[in-house]
Enzyme design. Structure first.
Site, PDB file in Angstrom:
ATOM      1  NE  ARG A  36      37.151  40.651  41.172  1.00 12.93           N
ATOM      2  CZ  ARG A  36      35.848  40.443  41.279  1.00 12.93           C
ATOM      3  NH1 ARG A  36      34.999  41.099  40.485  1.00 12.93           N
ATOM      4  NH2 ARG A  36      35.366  39.598  42.162  1.00 12.93           N
ATOM      5  CG  HIS A  54      38.834  36.366  39.266  1.00 11.32           C
ATOM      6  ND1 HIS A  54      37.674  36.096  39.959  1.00 11.32           N
ATOM      7  CD2 HIS A  54      39.513  37.269  40.014  1.00 11.32           C
ATOM      8  CE1 HIS A  54      37.654  36.808  41.073  1.00 11.32           C
ATOM      9  NE2 HIS A  54      38.756  37.535  41.117  1.00 11.32           N
ATOM     10  CG  ASN A  73      34.774  34.154  38.674  1.00  9.92           C
ATOM     11  OD1 ASN A  73      35.606  34.830  39.288  1.00  9.92           O
ATOM     12  ND2 ASN A  73      35.081  33.003  38.104  1.00  9.92           N
ATOM     13  CG  HIS A 130      43.164  44.901  45.901  1.00 11.62           C
ATOM     14  ND1 HIS A 130      43.201  44.067  47.004  1.00 11.62           N
ATOM     15  CD2 HIS A 130      42.674  44.138  44.884  1.00 11.62           C
ATOM     16  CE1 HIS A 130      42.760  42.865  46.668  1.00 11.62           C
ATOM     17  NE2 HIS A 130      42.429  42.885  45.390  1.00 11.62           N
TER      18      HIS A 130
END
Length: 328
Positions: free
Chosen positions: A63, A67, A95, A192
């Site tokens: 992740r 990001h 975040n 995911h």
């Protein structure tokens, strides 16, 4: 989605693909062959050690990379701390739940000891994300290296990150401006299959979905039995309890995510949105029934593509000594 709508999105993607193509040419898998030949071995050894103690960090590393790449490109800007004059990306609402920063610094410190002032934090994060997937029984892939670290991190720019509440039109547009297409969207959503989310990210589907303020006001596209299960864990005021993204298989990179989406038991509305387009729906339903090797290959290709978004190379940016602060 109407054909004209897809065409409009694809047109906006052209400059992004040109940018990706230009930057990819400046990265190479053997970039550190002379300056830090053991870079991948050092990262892999540390990752094995970290995840043997805390396997739940695999998804956060992945992740972090995602990001990072969606804001200013893959330049390590998500790792920078705020200063008295600037609020950095990692303090922005999307975040605040990111984890794994300390582990990134740990790996970077090992590399600084072996090869001072050589390996960028952006490359460290890219390698850690790849190894996190592999150590979760997922695919591996060659990582081209040579990224430089950015010196700018602005909290407001995290608006570029796809929110869990997004519909498919929004997702397509947000991916397209990064040079990622419809297939990349559905494939990367498969990340995911590992990890957790907190109640804050999903409670909008469980309570007061449209503002009616009654217990029946839920996301109609979420399985009713699953709603009851999630409500048993997330109260209307709970923002911290963690929920498995792929219940029963959240530490293993596999096809279970697609089964959850097909059953309308995915955590995010953005996951369910994959069922609203003929192409993404077909991809989901195909992988409910197998074809793991195909998904693994697709995921590897999309990760390589994502890892080349807006990278800094040559004399751009810098090689940070510590990932949380710029060099002075």
């Amino acid at each position: 989605m109407a054909k004209n709508g897809i065409l409009a999105v694809l047109i906006t993607m052209v400059p992004c693909f040109l940018l990706v193509g230009l930057t990819r040419a400046q990265l190479s898998v053997d970039y550190y062959s002379k300056t830090c030949p053991n870079v991948e071995d050092i990262v892999r050894k540390e990752m094995i050690s970290i995840l043997s103690v805390a396997p739940s960090l695999a998804a956060p590393f992945l992740r972090l990379h995602f990001h990072d790449c969606f804001v200013r490109g893959c330049d390590g800007s998500v790792l920078l701390n705020s200063t008295k004059d600037n609020k950095a990306e990692n303090e922005a609402p999307p975040n605040r739940s990111l984890r794994g920063f300390g582990s990134v610094e740990r790996v970077k410190a090992k590399l600084e000891k072996a090869c001072p002032n050589t390996v960028s934090c952006a490359d460290v994060l890219t390698l850690m994300a790849r190894d996190a997937v592999w150590l979760s029984k997922g695919p591996t892939w060659p990582v081209s290296l040579g990224r430089r670290d950015g010196r700018i991190s602005i909290a407001d720019e995290t608006m570029q990150l796809p929110p869990p509440t997004a519909n498919l039109t929004q997702l397509i547009q947000m991916f397209a401006v990064k040079g990622l297409d419809l297939k990349d969207l559905v494939v990367l959503s498969g990340a995911h299959t590992i990890g957790t989310t907190d109640c804050a990210a999903i409670k909008g589907r469980l309570y007061n979905f449209t503002g009616q303020n009654n217990l029946n006001d839920v996301d109609p596209f979420l399985d009713r039995n699953y709603i009851a299960k999630l409500r048993s864990k997330c109260s209307p005021t709970d923002t911290t309890t963690l929920i498995e993204m792929d219940p029963g298989s959240y530490k293993t990179f596999d096809l279970s995510y697609f089964k959850q989406v097909a059953k309308r038991r995915s955590a995010f509305h953005s996951d369910w949105a994959l069922l609203t387009d003929s192409f993404t729906r077909a991809y989901v339903l195909k992988h409910v029934n197998g074809f793991e090797s195909e998904f693994f290959q697709d995921f590897a290709e999309s990760m390589i593509k994502m890892g080349n978004i807006g990278v800094l190379t040559g004399d751009q940016g810098e090689i940070r000594k510590k990932c949380s602060i710029v060099n002075y």
